[in-house]
Design a protein around this motif. Structure first.
Motif, mmCIF file in Angstrom:
data_model
loop_
_atom_site.group_PDB
_atom_site.id
_atom_site.type_symbol
_atom_site.label_atom_id
_atom_site.label_comp_id
_atom_site.label_asym_id
_atom_site.label_seq_id
_atom_site.Cartn_x
_atom_site.Cartn_y
_atom_site.Cartn_z
ATOM 1 N N ALA A 125 0.830 -1.206 0.000
ATOM 2 C CA ALA A 125 0.000 0.000 0.000
ATOM 3 C C ALA A 125 0.862 1.252 0.000
ATOM 4 O O ALA A 125 0.522 2.249 -0.647
ATOM 5 C CB ALA A 125 -0.928 -0.001 1.213
ATOM 6 N N ARG A 126 1.983 1.193 0.719
ATOM 7 C CA ARG A 126 2.881 2.350 0.748
ATOM 8 C C ARG A 126 3.468 2.614 -0.623
ATOM 9 O O ARG A 126 3.561 3.764 -1.067
ATOM 10 C CB ARG A 126 3.990 2.121 1.779
ATOM 11 N N ARG A 127 3.858 1.567 -1.336
ATOM 12 C CA ARG A 127 4.401 1.745 -2.681
ATOM 13 C C ARG A 127 3.326 2.249 -3.640
ATOM 14 O O ARG A 127 3.615 3.033 -4.550
ATOM 15 C CB ARG A 127 4.996 0.426 -3.179
ATOM 16 N N TYR A 128 2.097 1.799 -3.427
ATOM 17 C CA TYR A 128 0.987 2.281 -4.252
ATOM 18 C C TYR A 128 0.817 3.782 -4.073
ATOM 19 O O TYR A 128 0.675 4.531 -5.051
ATOM 20 C CB TYR A 128 -0.295 1.551 -3.865
ATOM 21 N N ARG A 129 0.841 4.244 -2.827
ATOM 22 C CA ARG A 129 0.685 5.671 -2.558
ATOM 23 C C ARG A 129 1.839 6.471 -3.152
ATOM 24 O O ARG A 129 1.640 7.568 -3.685
ATOM 25 C CB ARG A 129 0.578 5.918 -1.054
ATOM 26 N N GLN A 130 3.042 5.940 -3.037
ATOM 27 C CA GLN A 130 4.199 6.640 -3.590
ATOM 28 C C GLN A 130 4.094 6.762 -5.114
ATOM 29 O O GLN A 130 4.350 7.827 -5.676
ATOM 30 C CB GLN A 130 5.487 5.909 -3.197
ATOM 31 N N ALA A 131 3.718 5.659 -5.761
ATOM 32 C CA ALA A 131 3.564 5.690 -7.213
ATOM 33 C C ALA A 131 2.435 6.632 -7.616
ATOM 34 O O ALA A 131 2.562 7.375 -8.599
ATOM 35 C CB ALA A 131 3.302 4.282 -7.741
ATOM 36 N N LEU A 132 1.345 6.615 -6.859
ATOM 37 C CA LEU A 132 0.219 7.499 -7.151
ATOM 38 C C LEU A 132 0.637 8.958 -7.034
ATOM 39 O O LEU A 132 0.292 9.790 -7.892
ATOM 40 C CB LEU A 132 -0.936 7.206 -6.197
ATOM 41 N N TRP A 133 1.406 9.267 -5.998
ATOM 42 C CA TRP A 133 1.852 10.649 -5.808
ATOM 43 C C TRP A 133 2.789 11.078 -6.943
ATOM 44 O O TRP A 133 2.657 12.191 -7.477
ATOM 45 C CB TRP A 133 2.546 10.795 -4.465
ATOM 46 N N LEU A 134 3.710 10.220 -7.332
ATOM 47 C CA LEU A 134 4.635 10.554 -8.416
ATOM 48 C C LEU A 134 3.888 10.797 -9.733
ATOM 49 O O LEU A 134 4.187 11.756 -10.455
ATOM 50 C CB LEU A 134 5.660 9.430 -8.594
ATOM 51 N N LEU A 135 2.925 9.944 -10.037
ATOM 52 C CA LEU A 135 2.171 10.098 -11.278
ATOM 53 C C LEU A 135 1.275 11.336 -11.242
ATOM 54 O O LEU A 135 1.102 12.013 -12.253
ATOM 55 C CB LEU A 135 1.328 8.852 -11.538
ATOM 56 N N THR A 136 0.720 11.630 -10.077
ATOM 57 C CA THR A 136 -0.129 12.817 -9.937
ATOM 58 C C THR A 136 0.681 14.081 -10.123
ATOM 59 O O THR A 136 0.262 15.004 -10.845
ATOM 60 C CB THR A 136 -0.810 12.825 -8.559
ATOM 61 N N VAL A 137 1.847 14.135 -9.489
ATOM 62 C CA VAL A 137 2.716 15.304 -9.629
ATOM 63 C C VAL A 137 3.166 15.448 -11.076
ATOM 64 O O VAL A 137 3.233 16.568 -11.619
ATOM 65 C CB VAL A 137 3.934 15.187 -8.682
#
Length: 289
Positions: A37-49
Motif C-alpha cells: 500500500a505504501r508503494r501504491y501511494r508513492q507511485a500514485l503521488w509521483l504520477l499525480t505530480v
C-alpha cells in the motif's frame, strides 16, 4: 519526469482495483500489505505530480487556467440571471458565491470523468510495460483534479470576503463532500476507462452525458427551487447531496440530509460497479492496448 520510479517495485501482491483510500486500517494489516500500500501511494503521488507538471509546465498562466473556466462561467451566469433576467428563487444571495460553491467541484467532477475516458489509451505503452496496479492510472486523474479543486478554494474565499457572505459551521462537513466526490469520480473512472478501450465512441457519449448532467445537477440553481415532484428524482443524482454540503457552508438551507444519504448510497453502488467492471475487463484491456 520519467516512469522509472513507479516501475521500480513490482506490484505482485497489490490487487488491481485497490482504491486510493485503501490504506485505512493498515495498522492491523500484514507487513507485506502495508509495504504494498505504501508503494501504491508513492507511485500514485509521483504520477499525480507528473500530471500536474506536464499540464502547467508549458503554460504561462499555469494554475490560473484551472480556475479561469469556472470564473468565466460564473460571471456569465451571474450576469444573465441577475442583470438580464429575474431569476426568482433559483439561488441565494450572494449569487456569485452560490454559483462558485458548485461550479468549482463540478470542474473536478467533469474533468476527472472526462479525462478518465483516455486514462488507458493515452498511456497505453506505459501501462503495458509496467507492473503497478492499473487502477492507479484512474486514481491519478482523480487525485490531480482533486488537488486543483483544493487550490481553487482561496479564489472562493476572495469572493466570499468581497461579497460579505457568512461562513457557517456546516463548513466542517466539507471533508465528507470531498471524500464522497473523490470516491464517485474514482468509481466512474473505473467504469469508463476500460470500456472506452473497447468502444471508442463512448468517449464522445460521455461528453454528451456530462453536458446534460450539468443542467440536471443543482449548479445554477438549488434543489429547493425545483417542484416538489422532482425532489426525489433530483436526490438520485449523487451530485445533489455533494453540492448541497459544499453550499451549506454559506447557505445552510441548501443542506438536505436525505440528498446526502442518497449520495452516499449511490456513490457506494458506483464504486462497487466500477470495481467489478474493472476487474472483469482488465486483462482484455491489456490485449487491446
Amino acid at each position: 519526469m520519467t516512469d522509472a520510479h513507479p516501475t521500480a517495485q513490482p506490484e505482485r501482491t497489490q490487487p488491481a482495483t485497490t482504491p486510493p483510500s485503501a490504506a485505512a486500517g493498515l495498522a492491523s494489516a500484514p507487513p507485506a500489505a502495508r509495504g504494498s500500500a505504501r508503494r501504491y501511494r508513492q507511485a500514485l503521488w509521483l504520477l499525480t505530480v507528473r500530471d500536474l507538471r506536464v499540464r502547467y509546465s508549458t503554460s504561462a498562466l499555469g494554475y490560473f487556467w484551472s480556475i479561469l473556466d469556472p470564473l468565466v462561467m460564473s460571471a456569465i451566469y451571474w450576469f444573465v440571471f441577475t442583470q438580464v433576467f429575474h431569476r426568482g428563487k433559483v439561488g441565494e444571495e450572494p449569487y456569485i458565491v452560490f454559483l462558485l460553491t458548485a461550479l468549482l467541484p463540478w470542474m473536478w467532477f467533469t474533468g476527472g470523468v472526462s479525462d478518465s475516458t483516455r486514462a488507458f489509451i493515452k498511456e497505453a505503452k506505459l501501462i503495458r510495460s509496467t507492473t503497478i496496479p492499473r487502477s492507479i492510472w484512474v486514481a491519478r486523474i482523480d487525485a490531480s483534479k482533486a488537488i486543483e479543486f483544493l487550490l481553487s478554494i482561496p479564489v472562493l474565499a476572495v469572493f466570499v470576503i468581497a461579497t460579505g457572505a457568512h461562513l457557517h459551521w456546516q463548513v466542517v462537513l466539507w471533508p465528507l463532500a470531498i471524500v464522497l466526490q473523490a470516491t464517485l469520480v474514482y468509481g466512474l473512472g473505473l467504469i469508463v476507462a476500460p470500456l472506452v478501450v473497447f468502444f471508442r465512441d463512448l468517449e464522445r457519449a460521455v461528453k454528451l452525458v456530462l453536458r446534460f448532467l450539468f443542467y440536471a445537477s443543482p449548479i445554477i440553481y438549488g434543489t429547493q427551487a425545483l417542484p416538489k415532484a422532482l425532489h426525489d428524482i433530483a436526490a438520485i443524482n449523487p451530485l445533489s447531496g455533494i453540492f448541497g454540503i459544499y453550499r451549506s457552508a454559506f447557505f445552510p438551507s441548501q443542506l438536505d440530509w436525505k440528498e446526502v444519504l442518497a449520495s452516499v448510497v449511490v456513490t457506494g453502488i458506483v464504486l462497487v460497479v466500477g470495481v467489478v467492471v474493472f476487474r472483469r475487463s482488465e486483462h482484455r484491456v491489456l490485449k487491446e492496448l
